[in-house]
Design an enzyme around this catalytic site. Sequence first.
Site, PDB file in Angstrom:
ATOM      1  N   THR A 189       1.617  -4.242   4.437  1.00 26.64           N
ATOM      2  CA  THR A 189       1.471  -4.477   5.876  1.00 26.64           C
ATOM      3  C   THR A 189       0.980  -5.886   6.213  1.00 26.64           C
ATOM      4  OG1 THR A 189      -0.748  -3.526   5.852  1.00 26.64           O
ATOM      5  CG2 THR A 189       1.070  -2.052   6.412  1.00 26.64           C
ATOM      6  N   ASP A 190       0.335  -6.560   5.262  1.00 30.12           N
ATOM      7  CA  ASP A 190      -0.236  -7.883   5.563  1.00 30.12           C
ATOM      8  C   ASP A 190       0.775  -8.820   6.224  1.00 30.12           C
ATOM      9  OD1 ASP A 190      -2.618  -7.122   4.277  1.00 30.12           O
ATOM     10  OD2 ASP A 190      -2.933  -9.156   3.536  1.00 30.12           O
TER      11      ASP A 190
ATOM     12  N   THR B   6       0.809  -1.217   0.000  1.00 30.14           N
ATOM     13  CA  THR B   6       0.000   0.000   0.000  1.00 30.14           C
ATOM     14  C   THR B   6       0.838   1.261   0.000  1.00 30.14           C
ATOM     15  OG1 THR B   6      -1.602  -1.235   1.286  1.00 30.14           O
ATOM     16  CG2 THR B   6      -1.911   1.135   1.166  1.00 30.14           C
TER      17      THR B   6
ATOM     18  N   LYS C 141       0.771  -7.393  13.424  1.00 30.65           N
ATOM     19  CA  LYS C 141      -0.304  -6.561  12.898  1.00 30.65           C
ATOM     20  C   LYS C 141      -1.584  -6.967  13.618  1.00 30.65           C
ATOM     21  CE  LYS C 141      -2.619  -4.960   8.717  1.00 30.65           C
ATOM     22  NZ  LYS C 141      -2.735  -4.962   7.255  1.00 30.65           N
TER      23      LYS C 141
END
Lengths: 410, 410
Positions: free
Chosen positions: A155-156, A80, A233
């Site tokens: 970020t996943d 992203t 996360k």
Amino acid sequence: MKRVKVRKGDNVYEGIEIPSVDEKYLVLKLDNGYNIAFRRNEIKVDIIGEFEKKSKKIEKKEARYRKELRDVSIIGTGGTIASKIDYTTGAVYPAFSPEELEKMVPEIFELANIYPREVLQILSENMNIEKWKRVGNAVIEEINKDRSIVIAHGTDTMHYTASFLSFTLKNLSLPVVLTGSQRSSDRPSSDSRMNLFCSVKFATTDYNKVVICMHGTMEDTFCYVHKGVKVRKNHTSRRDAFQSVNTKPVAKVYYNGEIEFFEDMPAKHEKRAYFDDKIEEKIFLLKVFPNIAHEILDFLIDQKYRGIVLEGTGLGHTPSILYNTIKRGIDEGVTFCMTSQCINGRVNMNVYQTGRKLMELGVIPCKDMLPEVCYTKMMHVLGHARESDEIRKLMRTNIAGEIIEDTVIL
Amino acid sequence: MKRVKVRKGDNVYEGIEIPSVDEKYLVLKLDNGYNIAFRRNEIKVDIIGEFEKKSKKIEKKEARYRKELRDVSIIGTGGTIASKIDYTTGAVYPAFSPEELEKMVPEIFELANIYPREVLQILSENMNIEKWKRVGNAVIEEINKDRSIVIAHGTDTMHYTASFLSFTLKNLSLPVVLTGSQRSSDRPSSDSRMNLFCSVKFATTDYNKVVICMHGTMEDTFCYVHKGVKVRKNHTSRRDAFQSVNTKPVAKVYYNGEIEFFEDMPAKHEKRAYFDDKIEEKIFLLKVFPNIAHEILDFLIDQKYRGIVLEGTGLGHTPSILYNTIKRGIDEGVTFCMTSQCINGRVNMNVYQTGRKLMELGVIPCKDMLPEVCYTKMMHVLGHARESDEIRKLMRTNIAGEIIEDTVIL
């Protein structure tokens, strides 16, 4: 696109109507960058104007070398932080050119001499061992040019990558900072600008470890820097999704450039940095749950997995129906490590008979390690050790800060 | 056993030495109930006395029916709340007799007419569908005698059980409160006493849903009551391990018996309560991770699993290497539901191309449902529906409060 006013009950929302996947919904992009979807049958819509994309005047900076600044390589991998919205579908797609960095965050060129380098262009759910190796090798090439590293990453799986690199990048002399963005960089609400700023700033310190630097709160005030082996996360969309687990962050980096450290600087390495690519690829991370059948474990053993991380319940348990298969696996040389799906806290298999039974079978209790960290650590450890005693010792010994010892058993 | 003083560096600890599994360690039970382990080679030990177990004088209460009180059935299933320490091994083992309740928490007999009933005696990692059915049927028998329910349950899988019961207990007229203990009840630090007190107290209200009632903080001040479909064990050992996820708790129950509700009382049911035992047992909960191979999904499809809950990354993603197998599964009638391993937040598969691709294949995005909740919901839904459209609709429709709708997409 049209600028509209939406009335729903007593509330009024104003923004740009953007294309929706489902025509039953109207999707509104608010001025703060957030999108809201409304059921069309519940709202009243007034068109109040046409939307024109503002073309920002960018002052082109000359990438001039300044001797007094540190050198920082920004390694792009996609995600992203390097994405834009496709307004025809409403979806976000990766679109990173290193030059755009200067348009996006010109202020980082005041912090360091910036060397952008695109290594991958993927969304991070597609990260895998082959790609980790490409990133690892690129990091070493840059480090050996005396450049600190910022890795722009989706970020996943950023925390999986940070953990993998923590175990495989050896003798680091400079920081390796992973960062990303929960909102794409062309949204006004994007967190990418501050995350990149703080990451580059932290990269100019002497903290020679792998860390993740991301928003500390919902506000654009400061980032937290988390150890690459102690972070997760913990939210699908919030800016402050990344959190240190079972420990506090390494530091706080304010958006004005100030850094507040919560721990001492690590020791320096005199030897040359290298990427240790001896990796066992056949490792499985298995979440345990009520009614799980032993056949799945039999299958993994038949498939020649060399290591299985159990994400057990509570203090580190599995249904007893799995014991025989675990025994079979251990007899055939498979390593079983125990972590907890509770996320917080630590495995303690001494408390209940069932935990003790699993230890008797040879399951290795992995202390306060996160399942994701245990998974990447096993790749590294089984790439080096074959004897079960040595594997057990390495899994339970601190390699990269992944274990915090604790004398309190319960 | 001996009372000892342990010196380690500048610190001095006093307590009872209890048997240790590993002779390299001395395990000390402190007066506050916590245990500490020391490496014997790092400490100096002084014996300061013999330990005698205090025999508490228990005033036997007569279980006398009081018309002005509600009736509450306490269903025992095993777990720490019903456990004691085996001092010869140091381990905790289940040992529950309903009569002991009166010795343990005499004050609950002031709150309600108590009917103890032991249904299972297991550690909760061994909870499974067959046992859930026994519990479900027992609950209905008791409810139909106009008794509210407290279920004493091991904490490992308490949230799975609460979720399962939330979907399968229909037309509840009275509360069903699950509770447990993170420390066995013969430890001074046990949380079982307050947890049972607050659970019985809450069971006397009209909140006719399945909830979990456990310590709200580390202190013995109050318990939180959590919706059975919105709660998770988020710590291996802390008293306040259970937390509401993506929502606030239902209520606070203070140890003085006061209750503070955070929401309105649910509607009453006029129809008779029943346990809906139409369950599809072949459901798998699969955590997705980098490098996961598609063979595992092929295996689950071959094994005739009817539903697979994917615990995806971020907003609900999997590596694209799984797409073909997911397509194969859906073509063969397998239902795939998407949840997020981030735990907090909600799945949103509209944001990235990869999420949209998974939706095109037919994967059902499960909003803000916890993976564990989605798993038990699928058992229930697939026990009733066979058509994919109906399954999709039911999975995305609120049945027991498991979904909180949100108009903000991102």
